[in-house]
Write a protein that holds these residues in place. Structure first.
Motif, PDB file in Angstrom:
ATOM      1  N   LYS A   1       5.711  10.504   8.585  1.00 14.73           N
ATOM      2  CA  LYS A   1       5.672  10.437  10.422  1.00 14.73           C
ATOM      3  C   LYS A   1       7.304   9.715  10.659  1.00 14.73           C
ATOM      4  O   LYS A   1       7.720  10.974  11.866  1.00 14.73           O
ATOM      5  CB  LYS A   1       4.992   8.790  10.856  1.00 14.73           C
ATOM      6  CG  LYS A   1       4.472   8.562  12.360  1.00 14.73           C
ATOM      7  CD  LYS A   1       3.712   7.287  12.350  1.00 14.73           C
ATOM      8  CE  LYS A   1       3.524   7.220  13.820  1.00 14.73           C
ATOM      9  NZ  LYS A   1       2.558   6.015  14.399  1.00 14.73           N
TER      10      LYS A   1
ATOM     11  N   ASN B   1       0.640   4.347  -0.241  1.00 18.56           N
ATOM     12  CA  ASN B   1      -0.321   5.381   0.999  1.00 18.56           C
ATOM     13  C   ASN B   1       0.581   4.949   2.099  1.00 18.56           C
ATOM     14  O   ASN B   1       1.191   6.373   2.735  1.00 18.56           O
ATOM     15  CB  ASN B   1      -1.665   5.406   0.637  1.00 18.56           C
ATOM     16  CG  ASN B   1      -2.332   6.186  -0.565  1.00 18.56           C
ATOM     17  OD1 ASN B   1      -1.306   6.868  -0.993  1.00 18.56           O
ATOM     18  ND2 ASN B   1      -3.250   5.513  -0.788  1.00 18.56           N
ATOM     19  N   GLU B   2       0.300   3.621   3.077  1.00 21.14           N
ATOM     20  CA  GLU B   2       0.514   3.482   4.455  1.00 21.14           C
ATOM     21  C   GLU B   2       1.939   3.562   4.320  1.00 21.14           C
ATOM     22  O   GLU B   2       2.548   4.325   5.244  1.00 21.14           O
ATOM     23  CB  GLU B   2       0.479   1.772   4.013  1.00 21.14           C
ATOM     24  CG  GLU B   2       0.927   1.190   5.951  1.00 21.14           C
ATOM     25  CD  GLU B   2       0.038   2.429   6.517  1.00 21.14           C
ATOM     26  OE1 GLU B   2      -0.073   2.670   7.812  1.00 21.14           O
ATOM     27  OE2 GLU B   2      -1.221   2.643   6.506  1.00 21.14           O
TER      28      GLU B   2
ATOM     29  N   ASP C   1       0.531  -1.393  -0.144  1.00 22.69           N
ATOM     30  CA  ASP C   1       0.129  -0.623  -0.019  1.00 22.69           C
ATOM     31  C   ASP C   1       0.693   1.028  -0.411  1.00 22.69           C
ATOM     32  O   ASP C   1       1.844   1.755   0.527  1.00 22.69           O
ATOM     33  CB  ASP C   1      -0.848   0.367   1.035  1.00 22.69           C
ATOM     34  CG  ASP C   1      -1.850   1.162   1.413  1.00 22.69           C
ATOM     35  OD1 ASP C   1      -2.086   1.793   0.015  1.00 22.69           O
ATOM     36  OD2 ASP C   1      -2.767   0.952   2.167  1.00 22.69           O
TER      37      ASP C   1
ATOM     38  N   LYS D   1       2.951   7.768   4.028  1.00 21.16           N
ATOM     39  CA  LYS D   1       2.216   7.712   5.960  1.00 21.16           C
ATOM     40  C   LYS D   1       3.554   7.285   6.871  1.00 21.16           C
ATOM     41  O   LYS D   1       3.149   8.434   7.451  1.00 21.16           O
ATOM     42  CB  LYS D   1       1.026   7.383   6.314  1.00 21.16           C
ATOM     43  CG  LYS D   1       0.849   7.692   7.107  1.00 21.16           C
ATOM     44  CD  LYS D   1      -0.895   6.818   7.152  1.00 21.16           C
ATOM     45  CE  LYS D   1      -1.022   6.971   9.047  1.00 21.16           C
ATOM     46  NZ  LYS D   1      -2.444   6.270   9.345  1.00 21.16           N
ATOM     47  N   GLU D   2       4.209   6.521   7.081  1.00 23.95           N
ATOM     48  CA  GLU D   2       5.012   6.078   7.849  1.00 23.95           C
ATOM     49  C   GLU D   2       6.652   6.968   7.302  1.00 23.95           C
ATOM     50  O   GLU D   2       7.208   6.932   8.550  1.00 23.95           O
ATOM     51  CB  GLU D   2       5.663   4.034   7.647  1.00 23.95           C
ATOM     52  CG  GLU D   2       4.201   3.444   7.974  1.00 23.95           C
ATOM     53  CD  GLU D   2       3.961   3.706   9.684  1.00 23.95           C
ATOM     54  OE1 GLU D   2       5.149   3.614  10.596  1.00 23.95           O
ATOM     55  OE2 GLU D   2       2.855   3.380  10.345  1.00 23.95           O
TER      56      GLU D   2
END
Length: 54
Positions: A42, A34-35, A32, A38-39
Motif C-alpha cells: 500500500k 500478510n498484514e 501477521d 499488505k501495508e
C-alpha cells in the motif's frame, strides 16, 4: 536523460527475535506477515502514485 522503471522487485524477510526466550515477563508479539506485506505494498503504491502526478 530520464530513467523509467518498468518493474520493481521488493523482497523482505521477517525474522522473529529470539532474545529473552526464557523470560516469561515479556509476551511474544504476534506478527501477521500478510498484514505487514499488505501495508508495505500500500505504501509503495502510494509513493508511485505521488511520483506519477509530478
Amino acid at each position: 536523460m530520464a530513467v523509467e522503471i518498468k518493474e520493481m522487485v521488493i523482497r523482505a524477510t521477517i525474522v522473529a527475535d529470539k532474545h529473552g526466550e526464557g523470560d516469561q515477563s515479556s509476551a511474544p508479539v504476534a506478527v501477521d506477515q500478510n498484514e505487514i506485506i499488505k501495508e508495505c505494498v500500500k505504501e509503495v503504491l502510494r509513493i508511485i502514485k505521488k511520483n506519477n502526478r509530478r
